[in-house]
Design a protein around this motif. Structure first.
Motif, PDB file in Angstrom:
ATOM      1  N   TYR A   1       0.825  -1.204   0.000  1.00 12.93           N
ATOM      2  CA  TYR A   1       0.000   0.000   0.000  1.00 12.93           C
ATOM      3  C   TYR A   1       0.866   1.265   0.000  1.00 12.93           C
ATOM      4  O   TYR A   1       0.456   2.305  -0.542  1.00 12.93           O
ATOM      5  CB  TYR A   1      -0.938  -0.007   1.202  1.00 12.93           C
ATOM      6  N   VAL A   2       2.061   1.202   0.598  1.00  8.72           N
ATOM      7  CA  VAL A   2       2.983   2.346   0.517  1.00  8.72           C
ATOM      8  C   VAL A   2       3.384   2.595  -0.932  1.00  8.72           C
ATOM      9  O   VAL A   2       3.435   3.740  -1.402  1.00  8.72           O
ATOM     10  CB  VAL A   2       4.229   2.114   1.396  1.00  8.72           C
ATOM     11  N   ALA A   3       3.660   1.509  -1.656  1.00 10.56           N
ATOM     12  CA  ALA A   3       3.994   1.643  -3.077  1.00 10.56           C
ATOM     13  C   ALA A   3       2.801   2.197  -3.858  1.00 10.56           C
ATOM     14  O   ALA A   3       2.972   3.063  -4.733  1.00 10.56           O
ATOM     15  CB  ALA A   3       4.424   0.296  -3.646  1.00 10.56           C
ATOM     16  N   CYS A   4       1.603   1.713  -3.550  1.00 12.97           N
ATOM     17  CA  CYS A   4       0.393   2.221  -4.210  1.00 12.97           C
ATOM     18  C   CYS A   4       0.215   3.714  -3.928  1.00 12.97           C
ATOM     19  O   CYS A   4      -0.115   4.497  -4.829  1.00 12.97           O
ATOM     20  CB  CYS A   4      -0.832   1.450  -3.723  1.00 12.97           C
ATOM     21  N   PHE A   5       0.431   4.096  -2.675  1.00 10.44           N
ATOM     22  CA  PHE A   5       0.337   5.502  -2.280  1.00 10.44           C
ATOM     23  C   PHE A   5       1.311   6.350  -3.084  1.00 10.44           C
ATOM     24  O   PHE A   5       0.964   7.428  -3.589  1.00 10.44           O
ATOM     25  CB  PHE A   5       0.616   5.614  -0.778  1.00 10.44           C
ATOM     26  N   THR A   6       2.544   5.864  -3.232  1.00  7.79           N
ATOM     27  CA  THR A   6       3.563   6.598  -3.976  1.00  7.79           C
ATOM     28  C   THR A   6       3.159   6.779  -5.429  1.00  7.79           C
ATOM     29  O   THR A   6       3.341   7.857  -6.011  1.00  7.79           O
ATOM     30  CB  THR A   6       4.915   5.861  -3.894  1.00  7.79           C
ATOM     31  N   VAL A   7       2.601   5.727  -6.036  1.00  5.79           N
ATOM     32  CA  VAL A   7       2.157   5.800  -7.432  1.00  5.79           C
ATOM     33  C   VAL A   7       1.158   6.931  -7.626  1.00  5.79           C
ATOM     34  O   VAL A   7       1.296   7.777  -8.524  1.00  5.79           O
ATOM     35  CB  VAL A   7       1.543   4.462  -7.886  1.00  5.79           C
TER      36      VAL A   7
ATOM     37  N   GLN B   1       2.975  20.274 -11.868  1.00  2.20           N
ATOM     38  CA  GLN B   1       4.260  20.881 -12.213  1.00  2.20           C
ATOM     39  C   GLN B   1       4.217  21.534 -13.589  1.00  2.20           C
ATOM     40  O   GLN B   1       3.794  20.921 -14.564  1.00  2.20           O
ATOM     41  CB  GLN B   1       5.366  19.823 -12.187  1.00  2.20           C
ATOM     42  N   ASP B   2       4.693  22.772 -13.667  1.00  2.00           N
ATOM     43  CA  ASP B   2       4.808  23.447 -14.960  1.00  2.00           C
ATOM     44  C   ASP B   2       6.184  23.218 -15.573  1.00  2.00           C
ATOM     45  O   ASP B   2       6.324  23.134 -16.788  1.00  2.00           O
ATOM     46  CB  ASP B   2       4.540  24.948 -14.810  1.00  2.00           C
ATOM     47  N   ASN B   3       7.208  23.099 -14.728  1.00  2.00           N
ATOM     48  CA  ASN B   3       8.546  22.793 -15.227  1.00  2.00           C
ATOM     49  C   ASN B   3       8.562  21.380 -15.794  1.00  2.00           C
ATOM     50  O   ASN B   3       8.173  20.424 -15.118  1.00  2.00           O
ATOM     51  CB  ASN B   3       9.574  22.930 -14.107  1.00  2.00           C
ATOM     52  N   LEU B   4       8.998  21.232 -17.043  1.00  2.00           N
ATOM     53  CA  LEU B   4       8.894  19.942 -17.737  1.00  2.00           C
ATOM     54  C   LEU B   4       9.718  18.864 -17.053  1.00  2.00           C
ATOM     55  O   LEU B   4       9.238  17.742 -16.850  1.00  2.00           O
ATOM     56  CB  LEU B   4       9.334  20.112 -19.194  1.00  2.00           C
ATOM     57  N   LYS B   5      10.960  19.170 -16.683  1.00  2.00           N
ATOM     58  CA  LYS B   5      11.790  18.149 -16.048  1.00  2.00           C
ATOM     59  C   LYS B   5      11.255  17.737 -14.684  1.00  2.00           C
ATOM     60  O   LYS B   5      11.352  16.567 -14.303  1.00  2.00           O
ATOM     61  CB  LYS B   5      13.240  18.641 -15.929  1.00  2.00           C
ATOM     62  N   LYS B   6      10.654  18.669 -13.949  1.00  5.30           N
ATOM     63  CA  LYS B   6      10.073  18.298 -12.657  1.00  5.30           C
ATOM     64  C   LYS B   6       8.853  17.399 -12.849  1.00  5.30           C
ATOM     65  O   LYS B   6       8.635  16.455 -12.077  1.00  5.30           O
ATOM     66  CB  LYS B   6       9.692  19.554 -11.861  1.00  5.30           C
ATOM     67  N   ARG B   7       8.057  17.685 -13.879  1.00  2.00           N
ATOM     68  CA  ARG B   7       6.922  16.799 -14.148  1.00  2.00           C
ATOM     69  C   ARG B   7       7.415  15.397 -14.488  1.00  2.00           C
ATOM     70  O   ARG B   7       6.860  14.398 -14.024  1.00  2.00           O
ATOM     71  CB  ARG B   7       6.052  17.349 -15.276  1.00  2.00           C
ATOM     72  N   LEU B   8       8.469  15.321 -15.280  1.00  3.17           N
ATOM     73  CA  LEU B   8       9.036  14.016 -15.626  1.00  3.17           C
ATOM     74  C   LEU B   8       9.635  13.336 -14.403  1.00  3.17           C
ATOM     75  O   LEU B   8       9.574  12.106 -14.275  1.00  3.17           O
ATOM     76  CB  LEU B   8      10.101  14.184 -16.707  1.00  3.17           C
ATOM     77  N   ALA B   9      10.214  14.117 -13.489  1.00  4.89           N
ATOM     78  CA  ALA B   9      10.807  13.549 -12.279  1.00  4.89           C
ATOM     79  C   ALA B   9       9.744  12.889 -11.415  1.00  4.89           C
ATOM     80  O   ALA B   9       9.917  11.748 -10.947  1.00  4.89           O
ATOM     81  CB  ALA B   9      11.537  14.631 -11.491  1.00  4.89           C
ATOM     82  N   TYR B  10       8.635  13.584 -11.184  1.00  4.68           N
ATOM     83  CA  TYR B  10       7.574  12.988 -10.358  1.00  4.68           C
ATOM     84  C   TYR B  10       6.888  11.843 -11.092  1.00  4.68           C
ATOM     85  O   TYR B  10       6.425  10.880 -10.464  1.00  4.68           O
ATOM     86  CB  TYR B  10       6.577  14.061  -9.915  1.00  4.68           C
ATOM     87  N   SER B  11       6.844  11.910 -12.399  1.00  6.29           N
ATOM     88  CA  SER B  11       6.359  10.779 -13.176  1.00  6.29           C
ATOM     89  C   SER B  11       7.241   9.555 -12.941  1.00  6.29           C
ATOM     90  O   SER B  11       6.747   8.428 -12.791  1.00  6.29           O
ATOM     91  CB  SER B  11       6.335  11.129 -14.666  1.00  6.29           C
ATOM     92  N   THR B  12       8.556   9.773 -12.889  1.00 10.23           N
ATOM     93  CA  THR B  12       9.476   8.670 -12.629  1.00 10.23           C
ATOM     94  C   THR B  12       9.236   8.053 -11.263  1.00 10.23           C
ATOM     95  O   THR B  12       9.233   6.827 -11.112  1.00 10.23           O
ATOM     96  CB  THR B  12      10.938   9.160 -12.739  1.00 10.23           C
ATOM     97  N   ILE B  13       9.048   8.883 -10.242  1.00 12.38           N
ATOM     98  CA  ILE B  13       8.770   8.368  -8.898  1.00 12.38           C
ATOM     99  C   ILE B  13       7.544   7.447  -8.932  1.00 12.38           C
ATOM    100  O   ILE B  13       7.546   6.354  -8.357  1.00 12.38           O
ATOM    101  CB  ILE B  13       8.548   9.528  -7.905  1.00 12.38           C
ATOM    102  N   SER B  14       6.512   7.886  -9.627  1.00 11.52           N
ATOM    103  CA  SER B  14       5.304   7.076  -9.752  1.00 11.52           C
ATOM    104  C   SER B  14       5.578   5.781 -10.495  1.00 11.52           C
ATOM    105  O   SER B  14       5.189   4.690 -10.060  1.00 11.52           O
ATOM    106  CB  SER B  14       4.219   7.885 -10.479  1.00 11.52           C
ATOM    107  N   GLN B  15       6.266   5.879 -11.628  1.00 11.72           N
ATOM    108  CA  GLN B  15       6.521   4.702 -12.455  1.00 11.72           C
ATOM    109  C   GLN B  15       7.422   3.690 -11.743  1.00 11.72           C
ATOM    110  O   GLN B  15       7.278   2.481 -11.925  1.00 11.72           O
ATOM    111  CB  GLN B  15       7.161   5.129 -13.781  1.00 11.72           C
TER     112      GLN B  15
END
Length: 488
Positions: A283-289, A299-313
């Motif tokens: 459930y911690v992993a699910c929460f992170t996703v 996020q408006d900054n493109l690299k930051k949006r990609l960074a948080y996308s990576t955390i989710s993925q």
């Protein structure tokens, strides 16, 4: 050449490449030629190992004995083969991209950049081929230290601050949580060797088993499970080729690879299924996703949006391992590969946009697809892979994750996969729509065309590979299905 010789070569080629880059420092063309040659040689070496692994061989290379029964050793099995193959394939492509990016943006200390890039790849090979937890831990730490100069490459205060966060979180989690977990395994099992089916059955059970699993999940900080994720968006201050290395080739993949390796080869699925309360880690992993996807959306900054996308993925991989079903384990292993190609394409595109137009925010990208069709076309391919739409490879891994969750009747995990897919679409589709279908905003107008040819070639290759991996998944799928399966 014997498989153990190939393992040694895979470790040494990046080291020799780093040394040769240093010697070639006064001559940029030769220096970059050395980088490309070294990366191609590593690719050839790793590919040469594939037939041996598919034939059922598990080559072993002992490097040094620390204590009786405790040694630094290498063993190649399907999961490590898959990880090494991804890294070795992407290094030459990233090197080509880096040449265009570093030169065009007049980045300083380029020789140092290429040296530490090569050292990081040697560490990745050590992690991929680690035969036991001790070896994994040693190379895991070396990877952290070798990528720190890349994170702080710019040299300004913001980069130094990001470097402190990077080192602080990754070192503290590995020393404070991962190392005690490794010692605990050695104490109770008498070995730390990676063995299909696990080594802990009969040695630990009950709440202590769950606690040990938690030490590994949070101790492997490179997997970026919340709350150990903050180093990853902080590291976005680095040049884009470094971001691509961190998010697709080396650091984060080393994290989730280590999680899957520990689940499959130290615990074993059957033992973890008996751990009381093990679902809370899932459930911690699910929460992170979900939470990381929600933050990415803001996020408006493109690299930051990609960074948080990576955390989710990344937490898809952790989730797949902790669903504890054979099919979800296949999905987790497969996602290591498919996410690598899709996400490196997205970061390549972000760097291409910056290089050509110096735009960094999503709100500035209206109409940019008409000026940069190759870059934004590749971005679209990477995005649909993250969303998991055919014909991009991301569909394959999410399908196996869903089937595994269904197999274990983990309906919360199934719901999270579906919800996060919608969130992926919510933060990627508007970028594609704005780039191709909106008129340019006069306030953000910059006269530019595509970025330099090496960058365009690199991102086109990775985008094409993302589709080819969907159409021809045979090798990746065969290796993923063999993860954790004892050799007959």
């Amino acid at each position: 050449m014997m498989p153990d010789d190939l393992i040694l070569l895979a470790l040494c080629i990046p080291l020799f490449t780093a040394a040769a880059i240093g010697l070639a420092s006064p001559w940029p063309n030769i220096r970059e030629g050395v980088t490309l040659v070294g990366s191609v040689l590593l690719f050839i070496t790793v590919v040469a190992l594939v037939p041996h692994i598919l034939a059922g061989e598990r080559p072993i290379l002992a490097l040094a004995e620390i204590l009786p029964g405790l040694e630094i050793s290498m063993t190649v099995e399907p999961l490590g083969m898959l990880f090494a193959l991804v890294a070795a394939t992407l290094w030459p492509i990233n090197s080509l991209y880096s040449i265009g990016y570093m030169r065009t943006n007049n980045e300083r200390k380029q020789t140092r950049f290429y040296i530490f890039f090569a050292l990081a790849l040697s560490s990745v090979m050590g992690i991929a081929f680690a035969g036991n937890l001790l070896t994994l831990f040693v190379f895991y730490e070396v990877l952290t230290l070798s990528t720190y100069p890349l994170v702080t490459h710019a040299g300004h205060q913001k980069a130094r601050d990001a470097g402190r966060v990077y080192l602080g979180i990754l070192i503290s989690t590995s020393i404070g949580l991962l190392l005690p977990a490794v010692i605990w395994v050695w104490y109770v099992a008498g070995t730390t060797d990676f063995t299909a089916g696990g080594i802990l059955a009969g040695h630990i059970s009950g709440p202590l088993l769950t606690l040990l699993a938690a030490l590994f999940i949070f101790g492997i900080g490179k997997a970026a499970v919340m709350p150990t994720h903050r180093w990853l968006p902080a590291a976005m201050v680095a040049p884009t080729p470094v971001s691509a290395l961190l998010h697709a080739v080396a650091v984060v993949k080393a994290g989730v690879f280590s999680v899957v390796k520990v689940v499959a080869y130290i615990f074993g699925l059957e033992l973890l299924q008996t751990a009381p309360g093990i679902e809370w880690l899932l459930y911690v992993a699910c929460f992170t996703v979900v939470v990381a996807s929600t933050i990415a959306l803001q996020q408006d900054n493109l690299k930051k949006r990609l960074a948080y996308s990576t955390i989710s993925q990344l937490s898809y991989v952790v989730m797949g391992a902790l669903i504890l079903a054979p099919l979800s384990l296949v999905g987790a292993a497969l996602h290591i590969a498919v996410h690598a190609f899709g996400k490196i394409t997205l970061f390549f595109a972000a760097g291409s946009i910056y290089t050509a137009s110096h735009k960094t925010n999503i709100s500035q990208l209206d109409g940019i697809g008409r000026r940069m069709p190759w870059t934004m076309g590749a971005f679209a391919v990477g995005a649909i892979s993250m969303i998991a739409l055919p014909p991009a490879a991301g569909f394959l891994s999410k399908w196996y994750l869903l089937m595994g969750a269904s197999q274990q009747e983990q309906y919360i995990a199934m719901g999270v996969i579906i919800l996060s897919t919608l969130l992926n679409a919510a933060y990627f589709v508007p970028i594609i729509y704005s780039a191709f279908l909106k008129p340019e905003n006069p306030e953000h107008f910059v006269e530019h065309k595509e970025s330099p040819l090496p960058m365009v070639v690199a991102l086109t290759v990775t985008a094409t590979a993302t589709i080819l991996l969907f159409l021809f998944p045979g090798l990746a799928l065969e290796l993923a299905k063999a993860v954790g399966v004892p050799v007959s």
